[in-house]
Design a protein around this motif. Sequence first.
Motif, PDB file in Angstrom:
ATOM      1  N   TYR A  49     -24.768  27.255  99.269  1.00 16.79           N
ATOM      2  CA  TYR A  49     -23.701  26.331  98.872  1.00 16.79           C
ATOM      3  C   TYR A  49     -23.091  25.652 100.097  1.00 16.79           C
ATOM      4  O   TYR A  49     -22.903  24.430 100.108  1.00 16.79           O
ATOM      5  CB  TYR A  49     -22.620  27.075  98.083  1.00 16.79           C
ATOM      6  CG  TYR A  49     -21.474  26.187  97.671  1.00 16.79           C
ATOM      7  CD1 TYR A  49     -21.628  25.267  96.637  1.00 16.79           C
ATOM      8  CD2 TYR A  49     -20.256  26.251  98.321  1.00 16.79           C
ATOM      9  CE1 TYR A  49     -20.599  24.441  96.256  1.00 16.79           C
ATOM     10  CE2 TYR A  49     -19.211  25.428  97.948  1.00 16.79           C
ATOM     11  CZ  TYR A  49     -19.384  24.525  96.920  1.00 16.79           C
ATOM     12  OH  TYR A  49     -18.353  23.699  96.557  1.00 16.79           O
ATOM     13  N   LEU A  50     -22.807  26.428 101.133  1.00 16.57           N
ATOM     14  CA  LEU A  50     -22.203  25.854 102.336  1.00 16.57           C
ATOM     15  C   LEU A  50     -23.143  24.849 102.999  1.00 16.57           C
ATOM     16  O   LEU A  50     -22.711  23.772 103.426  1.00 16.57           O
ATOM     17  CB  LEU A  50     -21.830  26.959 103.322  1.00 16.57           C
ATOM     18  CG  LEU A  50     -20.614  27.795 102.944  1.00 16.57           C
ATOM     19  CD1 LEU A  50     -20.443  28.954 103.919  1.00 16.57           C
ATOM     20  CD2 LEU A  50     -19.362  26.946 102.888  1.00 16.57           C
ATOM     21  N   SER A  57     -23.315  21.701 100.857  1.00 15.92           N
ATOM     22  CA  SER A  57     -22.049  20.973 100.982  1.00 15.92           C
ATOM     23  C   SER A  57     -21.944  20.294 102.336  1.00 15.92           C
ATOM     24  O   SER A  57     -21.473  19.159 102.433  1.00 15.92           O
ATOM     25  CB  SER A  57     -20.868  21.923 100.782  1.00 15.92           C
ATOM     26  OG  SER A  57     -20.913  22.491  99.498  1.00 15.92           O
ATOM     27  N   THR A  70     -25.976  33.043  97.976  1.00 16.51           N
ATOM     28  CA  THR A  70     -25.441  31.930  97.195  1.00 16.51           C
ATOM     29  C   THR A  70     -24.431  31.137  98.025  1.00 16.51           C
ATOM     30  O   THR A  70     -24.466  29.903  98.060  1.00 16.51           O
ATOM     31  CB  THR A  70     -24.774  32.447  95.898  1.00 16.51           C
ATOM     32  OG1 THR A  70     -25.737  33.178  95.165  1.00 16.51           O
ATOM     33  CG2 THR A  70     -24.237  31.310  95.059  1.00 16.51           C
ATOM     34  N   GLU A  71     -23.543  31.850  98.715  1.00 16.77           N
ATOM     35  CA  GLU A  71     -22.552  31.185  99.563  1.00 16.77           C
ATOM     36  C   GLU A  71     -23.243  30.416 100.691  1.00 16.77           C
ATOM     37  O   GLU A  71     -22.880  29.280 100.990  1.00 16.77           O
ATOM     38  CB  GLU A  71     -21.570  32.195 100.149  1.00 16.77           C
ATOM     39  CG  GLU A  71     -20.494  31.533 101.001  1.00 16.77           C
ATOM     40  CD  GLU A  71     -19.519  32.523 101.592  1.00 16.77           C
ATOM     41  OE1 GLU A  71     -18.319  32.387 101.297  1.00 16.77           O
ATOM     42  OE2 GLU A  71     -19.948  33.414 102.352  1.00 16.77           O
ATOM     43  N   ARG A  72     -24.268  31.021 101.314  1.00 16.05           N
ATOM     44  CA  ARG A  72     -24.990  30.369 102.394  1.00 16.05           C
ATOM     45  C   ARG A  72     -25.597  29.050 101.913  1.00 16.05           C
ATOM     46  O   ARG A  72     -25.439  28.009 102.535  1.00 16.05           O
ATOM     47  CB  ARG A  72     -26.100  31.276 102.932  1.00 16.05           C
ATOM     48  CG  ARG A  72     -26.827  30.687 104.152  1.00 16.05           C
ATOM     49  CD  ARG A  72     -28.080  31.466 104.510  1.00 16.05           C
ATOM     50  NE  ARG A  72     -29.141  31.276 103.530  1.00 16.05           N
ATOM     51  CZ  ARG A  72     -29.891  30.182 103.421  1.00 16.05           C
ATOM     52  NH1 ARG A  72     -29.687  29.154 104.206  1.00 16.05           N
ATOM     53  NH2 ARG A  72     -30.840  30.101 102.515  1.00 16.05           N
ATOM     54  N   LEU A  74     -12.977  22.193 100.591  1.00 16.39           N
ATOM     55  CA  LEU A  74     -13.150  23.558 100.083  1.00 16.39           C
ATOM     56  C   LEU A  74     -11.838  24.325 100.005  1.00 16.39           C
ATOM     57  O   LEU A  74     -11.785  25.411  99.432  1.00 16.39           O
ATOM     58  CB  LEU A  74     -14.138  24.329 100.967  1.00 16.39           C
ATOM     59  CG  LEU A  74     -15.581  23.850 100.952  1.00 16.39           C
ATOM     60  CD1 LEU A  74     -16.403  24.606 101.986  1.00 16.39           C
ATOM     61  CD2 LEU A  74     -16.177  24.019  99.566  1.00 16.39           C
ATOM     62  N   GLY A  78     -27.361  28.731  93.951  1.00 13.50           N
ATOM     63  CA  GLY A  78     -27.436  30.145  93.619  1.00 13.50           C
ATOM     64  C   GLY A  78     -28.608  30.478  92.730  1.00 13.50           C
ATOM     65  O   GLY A  78     -28.764  31.610  92.311  1.00 13.50           O
ATOM     66  N   HIS A 107     -23.630  33.091 108.474  1.00 11.62           N
ATOM     67  CA  HIS A 107     -24.833  32.807 107.681  1.00 11.62           C
ATOM     68  C   HIS A 107     -26.001  32.323 108.526  1.00 11.62           C
ATOM     69  O   HIS A 107     -27.123  32.252 108.052  1.00 11.62           O
ATOM     70  CB  HIS A 107     -24.533  31.796 106.585  1.00 11.62           C
ATOM     71  CG  HIS A 107     -23.658  32.342 105.504  1.00 11.62           C
ATOM     72  ND1 HIS A 107     -23.994  33.437 104.756  1.00 11.62           N
ATOM     73  CD2 HIS A 107     -22.436  31.947 105.056  1.00 11.62           C
ATOM     74  CE1 HIS A 107     -23.034  33.694 103.887  1.00 11.62           C
ATOM     75  NE2 HIS A 107     -22.081  32.805 104.052  1.00 11.62           N
ATOM     76  N   LYS A 128     -17.739  31.379 108.595  1.00 12.42           N
ATOM     77  CA  LYS A 128     -18.712  31.578 107.516  1.00 12.42           C
ATOM     78  C   LYS A 128     -20.073  30.992 107.891  1.00 12.42           C
ATOM     79  O   LYS A 128     -21.108  31.617 107.677  1.00 12.42           O
ATOM     80  CB  LYS A 128     -18.209  30.956 106.217  1.00 12.42           C
ATOM     81  CG  LYS A 128     -17.094  31.738 105.556  1.00 12.42           C
ATOM     82  CD  LYS A 128     -16.651  31.059 104.288  1.00 12.42           C
ATOM     83  CE  LYS A 128     -15.564  31.837 103.594  1.00 12.42           C
ATOM     84  NZ  LYS A 128     -16.047  33.092 103.019  1.00 12.42           N
ATOM     85  N   LEU A 175     -24.570  37.354  96.354  1.00 16.47           N
ATOM     86  CA  LEU A 175     -23.450  36.443  96.567  1.00 16.47           C
ATOM     87  C   LEU A 175     -23.480  35.839  97.971  1.00 16.47           C
ATOM     88  O   LEU A 175     -23.190  34.656  98.155  1.00 16.47           O
ATOM     89  CB  LEU A 175     -22.129  37.172  96.322  1.00 16.47           C
ATOM     90  CG  LEU A 175     -20.874  36.322  96.286  1.00 16.47           C
ATOM     91  CD1 LEU A 175     -21.011  35.211  95.247  1.00 16.47           C
ATOM     92  CD2 LEU A 175     -19.669  37.187  95.983  1.00 16.47           C
ATOM     93  N   ASP A 176     -23.854  36.619  98.962  1.00 13.11           N
ATOM     94  CA  ASP A 176     -23.932  36.138 100.332  1.00 13.11           C
ATOM     95  C   ASP A 176     -24.941  34.986 100.465  1.00 13.11           C
ATOM     96  O   ASP A 176     -24.673  33.978 101.104  1.00 13.11           O
ATOM     97  CB  ASP A 176     -24.316  37.308 101.256  1.00 13.11           C
ATOM     98  CG  ASP A 176     -24.113  36.971 102.716  1.00 13.11           C
ATOM     99  OD1 ASP A 176     -23.042  36.429 103.046  1.00 13.11           O
ATOM    100  OD2 ASP A 176     -25.035  37.244 103.509  1.00 13.11           O
TER     101      ASP A 176
END
Length: 155
Positions: free
Chosen positions: A120-121, A124, A116-118, A139, A103, A153, A149, A113-114
């Motif tokens: 992170y996924l 991971s 950041t999630e992209r 998760l 992030g 993304h 998700k 946030l979108d």
Amino acid sequence: MVADGQFREDLYSRLSVFPTRLPPLRERRDDIALLAVPLLQRLHPGRRTKLNAQTLSCLQSYSFPGNVRRLRNILERASVLADGGTIRPGHLPEEVRCTPEVGGLASGELLPLDETERRYLHQSLRRFQGDKKALARALGISERTLYRKLSAHSR
């Protein structure tokens, strides 16, 4: 294996008297700290090699496809690279390393946030070597949600 002739039947009979299920290391993440100390002592007797807290956290978040043997190999490689006696995340193989800058927070940059999630996924997913089922379980979401998700993304 006995039926295929790949394992001796008499040996199997002796070993199967008391079957024991040993869960994989990825299901016993707390054991990593307990296993690391004696493994490091065996690798380098007389040398006091330690793991710092962030390194231990990285190891505990790794999926360990090769179980304890994989942990030993990771520790052996990292201990060779560690010059001061403390193994740091940078000494770990790329797929095991933690990335705290998810992030952009490490640099002070705030991302939507979108995004950041992209990030992170995808980080991971690399850490779990593309194993989406294991990643979804780690998760705490369903595989379907993870696929949805990831699909959203990638557009």
